[in-house]
Write a protein that holds these residues in place. Structure first.
Motif, PDB file in Angstrom:
ATOM      1  N   THR A  98      50.791  -5.853  39.432  1.00  0.00           N
ATOM      2  CA  THR A  98      49.916  -6.114  38.025  1.00  0.00           C
ATOM      3  C   THR A  98      50.672  -6.160  36.886  1.00  0.00           C
ATOM      4  O   THR A  98      51.429  -5.053  36.710  1.00  0.00           O
ATOM      5  CB  THR A  98      48.917  -5.443  38.297  1.00  0.00           C
ATOM      6  OG1 THR A  98      47.859  -5.629  39.292  1.00  0.00           O
ATOM      7  CG2 THR A  98      47.837  -5.705  36.924  1.00  0.00           C
ATOM      8  N   LEU A  99      50.594  -6.961  36.067  1.00  0.00           N
ATOM      9  CA  LEU A  99      51.481  -6.833  35.076  1.00  0.00           C
ATOM     10  C   LEU A  99      50.479  -7.003  33.669  1.00  0.00           C
ATOM     11  O   LEU A  99      49.443  -7.680  33.347  1.00  0.00           O
ATOM     12  CB  LEU A  99      52.316  -8.309  34.731  1.00  0.00           C
ATOM     13  CG  LEU A  99      53.112  -8.480  33.521  1.00  0.00           C
ATOM     14  CD1 LEU A  99      54.036  -7.005  33.648  1.00  0.00           C
ATOM     15  CD2 LEU A  99      53.918  -9.665  33.215  1.00  0.00           C
ATOM     16  N   HIS A 100      50.975  -5.935  32.637  1.00  0.00           N
ATOM     17  CA  HIS A 100      50.020  -5.566  31.591  1.00  0.00           C
ATOM     18  C   HIS A 100      50.733  -5.899  30.334  1.00  0.00           C
ATOM     19  O   HIS A 100      51.891  -5.586  30.355  1.00  0.00           O
ATOM     20  CB  HIS A 100      49.651  -4.025  31.531  1.00  0.00           C
ATOM     21  CG  HIS A 100      48.702  -3.698  32.695  1.00  0.00           C
ATOM     22  ND1 HIS A 100      47.348  -3.853  32.590  1.00  0.00           N
ATOM     23  CD2 HIS A 100      48.988  -3.064  33.983  1.00  0.00           C
ATOM     24  CE1 HIS A 100      46.948  -3.268  33.876  1.00  0.00           C
ATOM     25  NE2 HIS A 100      47.737  -2.925  34.430  1.00  0.00           N
ATOM     26  N   THR A 101      50.324  -6.848  29.354  1.00  0.00           N
ATOM     27  CA  THR A 101      51.235  -7.269  28.372  1.00  0.00           C
ATOM     28  C   THR A 101      50.083  -7.131  27.092  1.00  0.00           C
ATOM     29  O   THR A 101      49.147  -7.594  27.038  1.00  0.00           O
ATOM     30  CB  THR A 101      51.660  -8.774  28.474  1.00  0.00           C
ATOM     31  OG1 THR A 101      52.310  -8.791  29.688  1.00  0.00           O
ATOM     32  CG2 THR A 101      52.368  -9.139  27.335  1.00  0.00           C
ATOM     33  N   ALA A 102      50.515  -6.409  26.055  1.00  0.00           N
ATOM     34  CA  ALA A 102      49.778  -6.260  24.716  1.00  0.00           C
ATOM     35  C   ALA A 102      50.760  -6.591  23.725  1.00  0.00           C
ATOM     36  O   ALA A 102      51.862  -6.225  23.843  1.00  0.00           O
ATOM     37  CB  ALA A 102      49.341  -5.100  24.710  1.00  0.00           C
ATOM     38  N   GLN A 103      50.346  -7.188  22.661  1.00  0.00           N
ATOM     39  CA  GLN A 103      51.179  -7.614  21.399  1.00  0.00           C
ATOM     40  C   GLN A 103      50.293  -7.992  20.280  1.00  0.00           C
ATOM     41  O   GLN A 103      49.174  -8.381  20.357  1.00  0.00           O
ATOM     42  CB  GLN A 103      51.968  -8.865  21.952  1.00  0.00           C
ATOM     43  CG  GLN A 103      51.182 -10.060  22.358  1.00  0.00           C
ATOM     44  CD  GLN A 103      52.128 -11.187  22.368  1.00  0.00           C
ATOM     45  OE1 GLN A 103      53.246 -11.288  22.082  1.00  0.00           O
ATOM     46  NE2 GLN A 103      51.671 -12.317  23.152  1.00  0.00           N
TER      47      GLN A 103
ATOM     48  N   THR B 107      54.083  -3.003  34.337  1.00  0.00           N
ATOM     49  CA  THR B 107      53.126  -2.982  35.605  1.00  0.00           C
ATOM     50  C   THR B 107      52.154  -1.866  35.642  1.00  0.00           C
ATOM     51  O   THR B 107      51.359  -1.829  36.271  1.00  0.00           O
ATOM     52  CB  THR B 107      53.999  -2.976  36.988  1.00  0.00           C
ATOM     53  OG1 THR B 107      54.819  -1.703  37.034  1.00  0.00           O
ATOM     54  CG2 THR B 107      55.026  -4.177  36.873  1.00  0.00           C
ATOM     55  N   SER B 108      52.251  -0.936  34.568  1.00  0.00           N
ATOM     56  CA  SER B 108      51.460   0.299  34.493  1.00  0.00           C
ATOM     57  C   SER B 108      50.911   0.144  33.099  1.00  0.00           C
ATOM     58  O   SER B 108      51.579   0.018  32.138  1.00  0.00           O
ATOM     59  CB  SER B 108      51.990   1.621  34.895  1.00  0.00           C
ATOM     60  OG  SER B 108      51.304   2.465  34.483  1.00  0.00           O
ATOM     61  N   PHE B 109      49.684   0.259  33.074  1.00  0.00           N
ATOM     62  CA  PHE B 109      49.078   0.369  31.652  1.00  0.00           C
ATOM     63  C   PHE B 109      49.757   1.160  30.836  1.00  0.00           C
ATOM     64  O   PHE B 109      50.087   0.806  29.299  1.00  0.00           O
ATOM     65  CB  PHE B 109      47.465   0.324  31.724  1.00  0.00           C
ATOM     66  CG  PHE B 109      46.773   0.173  30.291  1.00  0.00           C
ATOM     67  CD1 PHE B 109      46.563  -1.120  29.856  1.00  0.00           C
ATOM     68  CD2 PHE B 109      46.339   1.460  29.673  1.00  0.00           C
ATOM     69  CE1 PHE B 109      45.803  -1.154  28.744  1.00  0.00           C
ATOM     70  CE2 PHE B 109      45.859   1.334  28.435  1.00  0.00           C
ATOM     71  CZ  PHE B 109      45.533  -0.028  28.119  1.00  0.00           C
ATOM     72  N   ASN B 110      49.800   2.515  31.195  1.00  0.00           N
ATOM     73  CA  ASN B 110      50.362   3.593  30.417  1.00  0.00           C
ATOM     74  C   ASN B 110      51.635   3.572  29.950  1.00  0.00           C
ATOM     75  O   ASN B 110      52.247   4.234  29.290  1.00  0.00           O
ATOM     76  CB  ASN B 110      49.893   5.030  30.876  1.00  0.00           C
ATOM     77  CG  ASN B 110      50.257   5.252  32.087  1.00  0.00           C
ATOM     78  OD1 ASN B 110      51.100   4.529  32.845  1.00  0.00           O
ATOM     79  ND2 ASN B 110      50.134   6.350  32.440  1.00  0.00           N
ATOM     80  N   ARG B 111      52.491   2.473  30.549  1.00  0.00           N
ATOM     81  CA  ARG B 111      54.008   2.339  30.304  1.00  0.00           C
ATOM     82  C   ARG B 111      54.300   1.059  29.392  1.00  0.00           C
ATOM     83  O   ARG B 111      55.384   0.588  29.728  1.00  0.00           O
ATOM     84  CB  ARG B 111      54.693   2.350  31.646  1.00  0.00           C
ATOM     85  CG  ARG B 111      54.795   4.043  32.338  1.00  0.00           C
ATOM     86  CD  ARG B 111      55.571   3.938  33.391  1.00  0.00           C
ATOM     87  NE  ARG B 111      56.908   3.682  32.921  1.00  0.00           N
ATOM     88  CZ  ARG B 111      57.842   4.608  32.518  1.00  0.00           C
ATOM     89  NH1 ARG B 111      57.550   5.776  32.272  1.00  0.00           N
ATOM     90  NH2 ARG B 111      59.079   4.230  32.204  1.00  0.00           N
ATOM     91  N   MET B 112      53.373   0.480  28.825  1.00  0.00           N
ATOM     92  CA  MET B 112      53.535  -0.614  28.235  1.00  0.00           C
ATOM     93  C   MET B 112      54.744  -0.685  27.229  1.00  0.00           C
ATOM     94  O   MET B 112      55.283  -1.377  26.655  1.00  0.00           O
ATOM     95  CB  MET B 112      52.181  -1.521  27.911  1.00  0.00           C
ATOM     96  CG  MET B 112      51.682  -2.071  28.948  1.00  0.00           C
ATOM     97  SD  MET B 112      49.981  -3.011  28.079  1.00  0.00           S
ATOM     98  CE  MET B 112      49.245  -1.961  27.558  1.00  0.00           C
ATOM     99  N   PHE B 113      54.428   0.480  26.513  1.00  0.00           N
ATOM    100  CA  PHE B 113      55.519   0.890  25.251  1.00  0.00           C
ATOM    101  C   PHE B 113      56.543   1.785  25.379  1.00  0.00           C
ATOM    102  O   PHE B 113      57.058   2.379  24.539  1.00  0.00           O
ATOM    103  CB  PHE B 113      54.379   1.106  24.147  1.00  0.00           C
ATOM    104  CG  PHE B 113      53.653  -0.211  23.510  1.00  0.00           C
ATOM    105  CD1 PHE B 113      54.003  -1.190  22.867  1.00  0.00           C
ATOM    106  CD2 PHE B 113      52.439  -0.140  24.150  1.00  0.00           C
ATOM    107  CE1 PHE B 113      53.268  -2.239  22.435  1.00  0.00           C
ATOM    108  CE2 PHE B 113      51.488  -1.054  23.659  1.00  0.00           C
ATOM    109  CZ  PHE B 113      51.986  -1.989  22.944  1.00  0.00           C
ATOM    110  N   ALA B 114      56.961   2.215  26.715  1.00  0.00           N
ATOM    111  CA  ALA B 114      57.713   2.966  27.205  1.00  0.00           C
ATOM    112  C   ALA B 114      59.206   2.396  27.162  1.00  0.00           C
ATOM    113  O   ALA B 114      59.327   1.208  27.737  1.00  0.00           O
ATOM    114  CB  ALA B 114      57.381   3.681  28.470  1.00  0.00           C
TER     115      ALA B 114
END
Length: 418
Positions: free
Chosen positions: A68-73, A266-273
């Motif tokens: 599962t891929l989470h992308t926010a921008q 792939t993890s929501f809480n690591r999108m900006f890590a």
């Protein structure tokens, strides 16, 4: 009358429609103003995916086939108004909003004038009905007397027939006046935002309607500038002029600046890590180099629309001058007609008074007195019509001047006692 006008302005649906159109135009201006500033969009896209590992290498470094891929921008874009495209668009929309504002003023002025004219018409019709009913009463009395004289041999059948014809003509005029009165009351009710069955029963009396203390013989030509239709036509020219600038700016280069900042994991809480963050800054410029003359012809169309609106503006101004001139001539003519009608009414009243005294002394019979009374009532009706015409034409002058001649009063020119 003031209460009726205020009620109409508050409840008439045409005013509500014009006010809503103005609000719509103002909101369009506000929306276009927003393009002066950058726009920002926040986007979040989750997705469930499977790599085609039989053909392609796995997308992830973990070699996972399913993930599962989470992308926010955050996307930011800005178009600098280098050649005035947005500025002229705002200018055009603002002119259209001003046009709607003057359209609202014109609707209010027209509605107030219609209410005043309806009130004057009602007062005139009531006075004419009263006079006509008195004429019918006198004609009926005359016919009764002639019937008695015919029985005694003092009158012929021709005299009786002539009087019957006169009475029939007098009665024939009454239904038409009553119909006009009811229809006028229906009109007044609708203008005030009511249905005819809820019309205000308060009657208007012609004698209670008075002219302004002074009426102008002439007014400065610049007063037509305060007419809302002239101002609305002027704003149409302004809007068309701005559209020419819009068409010209569309033929020049268009610049855009954009940027994006986001993260994907792939993890929501690591999108900006760590290394999951990405960003981009970009600029672009575009220039139409070949469009088979589409933009050129659009500019020419805008220039033709400007010429059209300018010609329409001149037409509105000429019409305004004509309206004012016609109203001034009408008021002058009405003054003479009312003076003559008033003199005729006074003469008929004096004749009636002398005839009444002669009848009391036995010098004339009752028929002569009745004829004098009929002549007086007819003169009264003529005076009523002349009085109503002068009131209506005065209201027409106020409307033609966009609300009045206050500027002329301030300059002290062209005043004559009313």
């Amino acid at each position: 009358m003031n209460d009726r006008v205020q009620r109409a302005l508050a409840r008439n649906p045409d005013i509500d429609a014009a006010a809503a159109a103005l609000h719509q135009a103002q909101e369009s201006v506000a929306a276009q103003h927003a393009t002066y500033f950058p726009s920002a969009q926040l986007n979040y896209t989750p997705s469930r995916q499977r790599d085609a590992v039989g053909t392609l290498s796995p997308t992830l470094t973990s070699n996972a086939t399913y993930y599962t891929l989470h992308t926010a921008q955050l996307n930011i874009s800005y178009a600098p108004d280098v050649f005035g495209l947005n500025r002229r668009t705002v200018e055009s929309l603002q002119a259209q909003a001003d046009n709607q504002r003057y359209q609202l003023e014109a609707a209010r002025l027209s509605l107030a004038s219609n209410v005043v004219n309806a009130a004057i018409t009602e007062a005139s019709l009531r006075a004419q009905i009263d006079a006509t009913e008195e004429v019918i009463t006198e004609e009926t009395r005359a016919l009764d007397i002639l019937h008695k004289q015919a029985k005694l041999g003092y009158a012929s059948g021709l005299d009786v027939a002539a009087q019957e014809s006169a009475l029939a003509q007098a009665k024939q005029a009454l239904p038409g006046l009553l119909k006009q009165l009811e229809q006028n009351r229906d009109l007044l009710a609708v203008l005030c935002g009511d249905t005819p069955d809820h019309a205000d029963a308060t009657p208007f009396d012609l004698e209670n309607l008075v002219l302004p203390a002074t009426l102008p013989q002439g007014v400065p030509a610049h007063l037509v500038q305060q007419r809302p239709d002239v101002r609305a036509a002027e704003e149409n020219v302004h809007a068309a002029s701005a559209q020419v600038g819009v068409a010209l700016a569309n033929r020049l280069p268009q610049f855009t600046l954009s940027g994006a900042y986001g993260g994907s994991a792939t993890s929501f809480n690591r999108m900006f890590a760590d290394d999951n963050v990405f960003w981009v800054l970009a600029g672009s410029v575009s220039q139409t180099v070949f469009d088979f003359g589409a933009l050129k012809h659009k500019q020419r169309a805008a220039e033709a629309a400007l010429q059209q609106s300018a010609a329409e503006y001149r037409s509105v101004v000429f019409g305004a001058f004509q309206n004012v001139a016609d109203a001034l001539y009408a008021i002058d003519s009405d003054a003479r007609a009312l003076s003559a009608a008033t003199d005729a009414e006074h003469a008929a009243a004096h004749t009636l008074e002398l005839t009444r005294k002669q009848q009391q002394l036995g010098y004339v019979n009752v028929l002569v007195l009745i004829n004098a009374q009929e002549s007086y009532q007819q003169a009264r009706i003529t005076r009523i019509q002349a009085q109503a015409a002068r009131l209506s034409d005065t209201a027409a002058l106020i409307q033609a001047l966009g609300g009045g001649w206050q500027a002329a009063e301030a300059s002290g020119r062209g005043q004559v006692s009313g």
